[in-house]
Design a protein around this motif. Sequence first.
Motif, PDB file in Angstrom:
ATOM      1  N   UNK A  39       0.915  -1.382   0.110  1.00 23.76           N
ATOM      2  CA  UNK A  39      -0.385  -0.218  -0.086  1.00 23.76           C
ATOM      3  C   UNK A  39       1.147   1.091  -0.397  1.00 23.76           C
ATOM      4  N   UNK A  40       0.835   2.210  -0.618  1.00 21.27           N
ATOM      5  CA  UNK A  40       1.965   3.704  -1.319  1.00 21.27           C
ATOM      6  C   UNK A  40       0.793   4.661  -1.231  1.00 21.27           C
ATOM      7  N   UNK A  41       1.149   5.893   0.053  1.00 19.41           N
ATOM      8  CA  UNK A  41       0.197   7.085  -0.364  1.00 19.41           C
ATOM      9  C   UNK A  41       1.246   7.918  -0.224  1.00 19.41           C
ATOM     10  N   UNK A  83       1.342  -6.464   3.173  1.00 25.10           N
ATOM     11  CA  UNK A  83      -1.018  -6.830   3.817  1.00 25.10           C
ATOM     12  C   UNK A  83      -1.108  -7.890   2.672  1.00 25.10           C
ATOM     13  N   UNK A  84      -1.420  -8.486   4.166  1.00 24.70           N
ATOM     14  CA  UNK A  84      -2.453  -9.393   4.472  1.00 24.70           C
ATOM     15  C   UNK A  84      -3.844  -9.272   3.032  1.00 24.70           C
ATOM     16  N   UNK A  89      -8.124   0.782   6.093  1.00 24.82           N
ATOM     17  CA  UNK A  89      -8.400   2.625   5.970  1.00 24.82           C
ATOM     18  C   UNK A  89      -7.327   2.883   6.014  1.00 24.82           C
ATOM     19  N   UNK A  90      -6.292   4.482   5.592  1.00 27.32           N
ATOM     20  CA  UNK A  90      -5.171   4.590   6.198  1.00 27.32           C
ATOM     21  C   UNK A  90      -5.817   6.101   6.820  1.00 27.32           C
ATOM     22  N   UNK A 112      -1.887  -6.406  -6.390  1.00 30.32           N
ATOM     23  CA  UNK A 112      -0.192  -5.985  -5.617  1.00 30.32           C
ATOM     24  C   UNK A 112       0.254  -4.835  -5.012  1.00 30.32           C
ATOM     25  N   UNK A 113      -0.109  -3.739  -5.344  1.00 35.01           N
ATOM     26  CA  UNK A 113       0.397  -2.540  -5.290  1.00 35.01           C
ATOM     27  C   UNK A 113      -0.552  -1.997  -5.872  1.00 35.01           C
TER      28      UNK A 113
END
Length: 834
Positions: A39-41, A83-84, A89-90, A112-113
């Motif tokens: 997870x990217x942000x 992350x499974x 939420x972030x 995958x991403x």
Amino acid sequence: MKPRLSLTISLILCLLYNSVKAQSNIKTILQEPNHTAEIRGKVADENHQAIPFATITLLKAGDSSLVKGDISDQEGNYDFSAIPNGKYIVSASVIGMIKAYSQPFTLDDAKKTLNVSDLILKQNTNLLKGVSITSTKPFIQREIDKTVVNVENSIVSAGSSAWEILQKSPGVTVDNSNNTIRLQGKTGVQIYIDGRPAYLSSDQLATVLKNMNSGSIKSIEIMTQPPAKYDAAGNAGIINIITRKNKEKGFNGSLTAGIGQGRHLRESAGTNLNYRNGKINLYGNYDFNHNIWWNNNYITRNFYDGTGKTLSTRTEQYSYHNSPNYNHDFKAGIDYYLNDKNTLGIMMNGSLNPSTDDRYNTTWFKNGSGSIENTSLTHSTEKAHWTNYTYDLNYQGYFDTTGKELDIDLAYSRFDNAALDNYHTYAVYPDGSALPDLPGSPNPNIRKGSIPTIIDIKTAKIDYTLPLKHQVKLSFGAKTSLVTSDNNIQYFQLDNTNKQWLYDSASNHFKYTENINAAYINFNKEFKKGWGLQLGLRGEQTVSSGHQYNNDSTVKKNYFQLFPTVFINKKLDKNNTLSLSYSRRIDRPDYQTLNPFRYYLDPYTYEEGNPYLQPQISNTVNLSYAYKSLLIASLSYSHVSDVMTQVLKQDDSALITYQTMENLAQMQNVGLNVSLSIPVTSWWMSNNSVNAFYNVFRGEFLGAYLNFGKPAFTANTTNSFTLGKGFTAELSGYYNSTMLWSIFTIRPQYSVSAGIQKTLMKDKATLKLNVNDIFHTQHSFASVKYQNLDITSLNHWDSQRVGLTFTWRFNKGNVKPVHHHQSAIEEEQDRIKK
């Protein structure tokens, strides 16, 4: 529970918890289960400017339970690996801004991403109207080329001095017994203040740093391998103390007041002001600090007969030192913006420090069986007035949008220390009767002295940056400095019979001049596939002359040396970076160390300069690895030739011991440094570092070949807690193991401190309460066992205290930050003893 046991338990619990969390995170990274994703942000403000060091939490969408924590990097980016599958939420948060949440999202086998939309943080205008908001940086911030200690954000550091803050900084060791600062186990640290080297001796520098209150400090930068742009001085690296400056449009600033209680009361107050309107920017600050520094020193010395095996005399010495100080620091400057690309600035700063020193020294002389034969009582006083003024004229120009930049700096600094010393020594037998007069040593022995020090420093510096095609940047520049140090010490001894003051042979007039001319060129290029290269070369010519007027002797030096630097970076991916660097550096003696005068504690103990001391040269290689800003590990090797080191010498017949500086043949240092930042929870951030090293000293000394080596380590932890409702807290501690420095063995030193902070007045003010050295374990114990030297020393000082600090901030107007110039004169100032 004993303090040492309590400290040990506290540190073990903290390190165990952090270790469990770290291992959990590492396992998650290295042992990815099936069907995991990344997870990217990014975190930004309303103007889409990146927000670094924001607290990021990954939560389960169903019950908002915590899955992982992170902090955003310099560009505001974050990511969670391995992350499974599930629904999440972030959230992102920064003190003084409204917490932001992402929309719920789902991870499944097809992804995958996943890129989360930017989290936009907005200022909490209802609570913070009229207050300038910035993201809060962690106390310890690690970058690939330096470590930054963000002092202004620290709760525990409030009310402390710069000297005390350095004791808590990762990789830094401070020795209060001889005012020495070491970095990763090495001496030769160059201290800068606002980018300018301070030409002070170790004693004078310690006085300045002990009287510099944390309220005037923004941050401390620690660089073990500075690039070619910096002066080549500093065998162990550079510590740059950056003072606070307001940077916003309109009229803004802050007021601070603090009080602390240890053995003695300490008080501080200060203001930081800035006004910018149109083409004019005015800034200034003033800080007042009153404290009473004290220390107890216990020294034992064993003197042996001609065989070196039978104890003939043992001296036991107790010294109590009490020094009230009233320190005033101030800075004022103006920046005039000729246009959008050219700025002309004038700055003046200074310090005034009237102080008094009271030393009470008792020495018991015992025979080999332990019976007291006589006692020497010495009371010495010193009244001193230290002043320093620096004037700086600077120009900064940007020629186009590609980044062409020209910086010119002219600076003049004058240090003036007028000190008057008085010594009174009285020797008695065990029954209280006076010892008879001896040749050259009357009883009582009454001496007075005038010890003036005047240092003038003139510097001129020019730097030019030229961006080229294909991601190439070229920078080059030159600097010249001219330093004059004048010491005319006059001692007088009282004739007890005629009651007349007689000229003392210890008097001397010493004048030292030094001219350093330097030029450098630096090449920087970014290559494809994540490779980066920086090559630098600096050349310095040194011309110096030290003249003793009393015996009309002169020591002259004239030499030219080259100092290359190489930095190679490889970005393995967006999170992992490898770096390899090499540098050659020089460490020159400070001006007072070259002065051959004697500075007495009592008739049997003194310090003496060495005009024949040579500079030491170091060659250092460093390999480092970084994972984001969370983990940085580095392995280094240094070889130092002609290593300058403090040594003790002894006259067995006269029972005199004195300290001086000498060159040994070489020192070798191998070091491993690991720094780990752990977002333990959304409200707990832990910064930890361990520095392990092995020092080996070799060389001829006192008629024998010295070959000493010993492994050692230092550990540092700082934990920050966000408690809610405007409360934050901090818990920190450090531990220095037994370590070796030349002939000295230094025993372990450790301390734990804690503090709590509350925001007030709609976040326009803060109140900080802290306790330093909770278990009162911070002291210095050193010993020497070499040739005819058999000495131990135990030193205590005012380390345990409670402090309360209040700060109020105001701001009328906002604008982008402005640049406040850093003068070129700081390296020269670093070699002045204070």
